[in-house]
Scaffold this active site. Structure first.
Site, PDB file in Angstrom:
ATOM      1  N   LYS A   1     -54.904  63.586 -33.841  1.00 45.93           N
ATOM      2  CA  LYS A   1     -53.959  62.991 -32.881  1.00 45.93           C
ATOM      3  C   LYS A   1     -52.932  62.086 -33.562  1.00 45.93           C
ATOM      4  CE  LYS A   1     -57.172  59.362 -31.459  1.00 45.93           C
ATOM      5  NZ  LYS A   1     -58.023  59.494 -32.673  1.00 45.93           N
TER       6      LYS A   1
ATOM      7  N   ARG B   1     -58.800  52.773 -25.753  1.00 44.29           N
ATOM      8  CA  ARG B   1     -60.085  53.277 -26.225  1.00 44.29           C
ATOM      9  C   ARG B   1     -61.222  52.858 -25.299  1.00 44.29           C
ATOM     10  NH1 ARG B   1     -58.616  53.904 -31.897  1.00 44.29           N
ATOM     11  NH2 ARG B   1     -60.246  54.996 -33.041  1.00 44.29           N
TER      12      ARG B   1
ATOM     13  N   ARG C   1     -61.224  63.568 -46.033  1.00 46.20           N
ATOM     14  CA  ARG C   1     -59.820  63.143 -45.873  1.00 46.20           C
ATOM     15  C   ARG C   1     -59.449  62.057 -46.878  1.00 46.20           C
ATOM     16  NH1 ARG C   1     -58.005  60.843 -40.040  1.00 46.20           N
ATOM     17  NH2 ARG C   1     -59.295  59.050 -40.537  1.00 46.20           N
TER      18      ARG C   1
ATOM     19  N   ARG D   1     -60.260  56.255 -46.798  1.00 47.78           N
ATOM     20  CA  ARG D   1     -60.348  55.115 -45.894  1.00 47.78           C
ATOM     21  C   ARG D   1     -61.768  54.572 -45.929  1.00 47.78           C
ATOM     22  NH1 ARG D   1     -57.824  56.410 -40.023  1.00 47.78           N
ATOM     23  NH2 ARG D   1     -59.766  55.459 -39.366  1.00 47.78           N
TER      24      ARG D   1
ATOM     25  N   ARG E   1     -68.590  56.110 -35.614  1.00 50.95           N
ATOM     26  CA  ARG E   1     -67.321  56.150 -34.863  1.00 50.95           C
ATOM     27  C   ARG E   1     -67.388  57.216 -33.771  1.00 50.95           C
ATOM     28  NH1 ARG E   1     -63.712  57.005 -39.800  1.00 50.95           N
ATOM     29  NH2 ARG E   1     -62.028  57.555 -38.384  1.00 50.95           N
TER      30      ARG E   1
HETATM   31  P1  ADP Z   1     -59.762  57.067 -35.823  1.00 52.24           P
HETATM   32  O1  ADP Z   1     -59.076  57.552 -34.592  1.00 52.24           O
HETATM   33  O2  ADP Z   1     -59.745  58.067 -36.917  1.00 52.24           O
HETATM   34  O3  ADP Z   1     -61.120  56.452 -35.555  1.00 52.24           O
HETATM   35  P2  ADP Z   1     -57.998  54.736 -36.025  1.00 52.24           P
HETATM   36  O4  ADP Z   1     -57.139  54.534 -37.206  1.00 52.24           O
HETATM   37  O5  ADP Z   1     -57.366  55.029 -34.712  1.00 52.24           O
HETATM   38  O6  ADP Z   1     -58.974  55.889 -36.481  1.00 52.24           O
HETATM   39  O7  ADP Z   1     -58.951  53.455 -35.811  1.00 52.24           O
HETATM   40  C1  ADP Z   1     -59.731  52.910 -36.857  1.00 52.24           C
HETATM   41  C2  ADP Z   1     -60.569  51.747 -36.316  1.00 52.24           C
HETATM   42  O8  ADP Z   1     -59.691  50.700 -35.814  1.00 52.24           O
HETATM   43  C3  ADP Z   1     -61.482  52.047 -35.141  1.00 52.24           C
HETATM   44  O9  ADP Z   1     -62.715  52.609 -35.544  1.00 52.24           O
HETATM   45  C4  ADP Z   1     -61.646  50.661 -34.510  1.00 52.24           C
HETATM   46  O10 ADP Z   1     -62.545  49.860 -35.238  1.00 52.24           O
HETATM   47  C5  ADP Z   1     -60.238  50.050 -34.669  1.00 52.24           C
HETATM   48  N1  ADP Z   1     -59.381  50.296 -33.494  1.00 52.24           N
HETATM   49  C6  ADP Z   1     -58.207  51.005 -33.470  1.00 52.24           C
HETATM   50  N2  ADP Z   1     -57.691  51.045 -32.234  1.00 52.24           N
HETATM   51  C7  ADP Z   1     -58.540  50.346 -31.434  1.00 52.24           C
HETATM   52  C8  ADP Z   1     -58.562  50.030 -30.044  1.00 52.24           C
HETATM   53  N3  ADP Z   1     -57.607  50.474 -29.210  1.00 52.24           N
HETATM   54  N4  ADP Z   1     -59.597  49.291 -29.575  1.00 52.24           N
HETATM   55  C9  ADP Z   1     -60.553  48.854 -30.376  1.00 52.24           C
HETATM   56  N5  ADP Z   1     -60.608  49.114 -31.702  1.00 52.24           N
HETATM   57  C10 ADP Z   1     -59.611  49.853 -32.238  1.00 52.24           C
END
Ligand code: ADP
Length: 241
Positions: free
Chosen positions: A15, A90, A129, A162, A173
């Site tokens: 996404k 989320r 990745r 990462r 996750r």
């Molecule tokens: P992915 O979708 O691959 O898990 P992201 O880069 O979107 O990776 O997010 C990495 C981390 O950042 C999440 O696992 C969480 O800890 C934090 N995070 C990102 N966006 C949010 C959100 N909207 N609410 C809470 N935590 C978030």
């Protein structure tokens, strides 16, 4: 009218990549909450230390912090043409807050796209990745026998994994996604602007499907609004006669 898009889906669904491309092509503001958090950590901002601990365990950062970050970005002038959200909302609390922000902006509907990919494929993608430490672009880990890419194809930056892309954190996750984020599908499911896309196809096919469903959802809203304004005009005429 602005085009406002939420790109939903589990970690590894692609996404982020699709959100970036769609936003570029339509001149919309892309907001990735994961990227914002990683940038805050790099910059050593005070909020970032706690966020880093949570992210490295695969857990979510608290709703109030995330809602404040997104609210601030969406109120900036460069978000007025519309936005693509990647990684937000989320939780249901974040989704409710987003509805309030969208209503306050009063600038176009919210199209929600759920990008679906089977779990086995997600683990394979995430554990394999690499990302550029400089610009955040994704690169694939090499398959057996291939040589590893040494630098980012886009900017020449160093490629790194990462810290939350190892198998154990990836599984956490995905669990957090099932528990906290999947209920969002029920939150959005009955809206005329909710769409599902198969993210397990070749990237070009995913792109095409995404473009089609987003345009279709936006059209549905435009038609509804046009019908409502015709009804209002007709009702006004009837009242005057
Ligand atoms: P992915 O979708 O691959 O898990 P992201 O880069 O979107 O990776 O997010 C990495 C981390 O950042 C999440 O696992 C969480 O800890 C934090 N995070 C990102 N966006 C949010 C959100 N909207 N609410 C809470 N935590 C978030």
């Amino acid at each position: 009218m602005a085009l406002n898009v939420v790109m939903m889906g589990p970690p590894g669904a692609g996404k982020g990549t699709q959100a970036g491309r769609f936003a570029r092509e339509r001149s919309l503001l892309k907001i990735s909450t994961g990227d914002i958090l990683r940038e805050s950590i790099k910059a050593g901002l005070p909020v970032a230390q706690r966020a880093k601990e949570l992210m490295d365990r695969g857990e979510l950062v608290d709703d109030d912090t995330m809602i404040a970050i997104v609210r601030e970005r969406l109120m900036r002038p460069d978000a007025q043409r519309g936005f693509v959200l990647d990684g937000f909302p989320r939780t249901v609390a974040q989704a409710e807050a987003l509805d309030c922000i969208v209503a306050e902006r009063n600038n176009g509907p919210l199209v929600v796209v759920d990008v679906r990919v089977p779990e086995r494929e997600l683990v394979r993608r995430l554990a394999g990745r690499l990302i550029c430490a400089k610009c955040g672009t994704n690169a694939e880990l090499p398959k057996a026998g291939d040589t590893a890419p040494v630098a980012c194809a886009k900017c020449g930056g160093e490629l790194v994994q990462r810290t939350d892309d190892n198998e154990e954190v990836v599984r956490e996750r995905l669990k957090v996604y099932e528990r906290a984020t999947k209920p969002l599908v029920d939150f959005y499911r009955d809206r005329p602007t909710f769409r599902v896309v198969n993210g397990a196809q070749a990237p070009g096919k995913v792109e095409h499907e995404l473009d089609t469903v987003i345009d279709d959802a936006a059209l549905v809203v435009a038609r509804q609004e046009a019908a409502a304004s015709v009804k209002a005009v007709t009702a006004g005429k009837a009242a005057r006669t």
